[in-house]
Write a protein that holds these residues in place. Structure first.
Motif: not given
Length: 300
Positions: A157-173
């Motif tokens: 309902n908030y037109e100012n929000v960008c929702t990013l569905r992250v899953r099982m995050p991985i990085s080079s670290d």
């Protein structure tokens, strides 16, 4: 799609980031430094509206990024026995920040989760049919996921929000205990299920670009395709440690050693891929951003 109230070209970028002590929040600050973007970390508590309003007044950001939240230590089982604390940050806090940002005409880039779905009749393992942005969450096995699904529904309902569905995050670290690869290499036994995952080295810079483009709405924030636990551990063995071995167990056996069930799913990343055609598939991204830079053996 876009929210026009901010980020215009005549105003230099200034990011306000929540989650300074978190993994994603820390990486965002480093990315801003490397890109020459002015940024500050928020000092207010998410559930304290006055402290958030004070942050916005002092920092005067063009965009706000929320990487704060309770995931639980060492894992989401913590949330099962700390429900009020989980609600306070993940529900009350996130909604308060979205509301304060809307009042000020600011976009909020919110790092959320895709662990609100599980494979079902219409989305079966191996079919390549993933859950889309508009699909209703069907996984409430853990209290953590339940709160995240509630918040996602309200944030629509908030037109100012960008929702990013992250899953099982991985990085080079690979030394980071939050890294999905690091987690599964340290487990006594692992399940072996294909899943959508997020390679932070590739996707966090994309999230900054999404802010610059003033994109809003829900986005499946994963690399296209799926990868299984065994496929990742095979890469780990081939690139990092040729002597590495592991044991598998099934979901019924896993259930005996965890408090709350875990989400397994494939998210359809075609919306993100259309906006960012350069986005690599999960296996390509794993090799390019994680395993090649960390290569210790002869490689595959």
């Amino acid at each position: 799609m876009g929210f026009p109230a901010n980020g215009s070209s005549d105003k230099p970028l200034k990011f306000l980031i929540y989650g300074r002590t978190g993994w994603i929040g820390g990486l965002l600050g480093k990315l801003c430094e490397s890109q020459g973007i002015d940024y500050e970390y928020g000092s207010g508590r998410l559930e304290n509206r006055i402290s958030l309003e004070s942050d916005l007044a002092n920092v005067k950001p063009t965009h706000v990024f929320n990487a704060a939240g309770v995931t639980g230590r060492p894992n989401v089982d913590w949330c099962e026995s700390h429900k009020v604390e989980t609600i306070r940050t993940n529900v009350v806090g996130t909604l308060t920040l979205a509301d304060v940002c809307r009042d000020k005409g600011l976009i909020l880039i919110n790092y959320a989760t895709g662990c609100i779905f599980e494979y079902d009749e219409a989305h079966q393992i191996g079919t390549g049919i993933g859950f889309k942005e508009e699909d209703t969450p069907n996984f409430i096995g853990s209290f953590y996921s339940k709160t995240k699904a509630m918040v996602e529904e309200l944030l629509k309902n908030y037109e100012n929000v960008c929702t990013l569905r992250v899953r099982m995050p991985i990085s080079s670290d690979l030394a980071n205990p939050r890294n999905f690869i690091t987690k599964i290499t340290r487990y006594d036994k692992v399940v072996n299920i294909p899943n959508s995952m997020t390679i932070l080295d590739e996707l966090l810079p994309i999230s900054i670009e999404m802010g610059k483009r003033n994109l809003t709405g829900i986005w499946n924030f994963t690399n296209p395709g799926v990868v299984s636990h065994n496929e990742i551990l095979e890469m780990y063995r081939d690139y990092i440690d040729p002597n590495f071995t592991w044991k598998n167990f099934n979901l019924e056996e896993q259930a005996k050693v965890i408090v709350a069930p875990r989400s397994n799913n494939e998210l359809d990343a075609s919306k993100l891929k259309t906006e960012f055609p350069e986005l690599l598939s999960i296996k390509e991204s794993l090799i390019k951003y994680v395993f090649e830079p960390n290569k210790k053996t002869g490689g595959a």
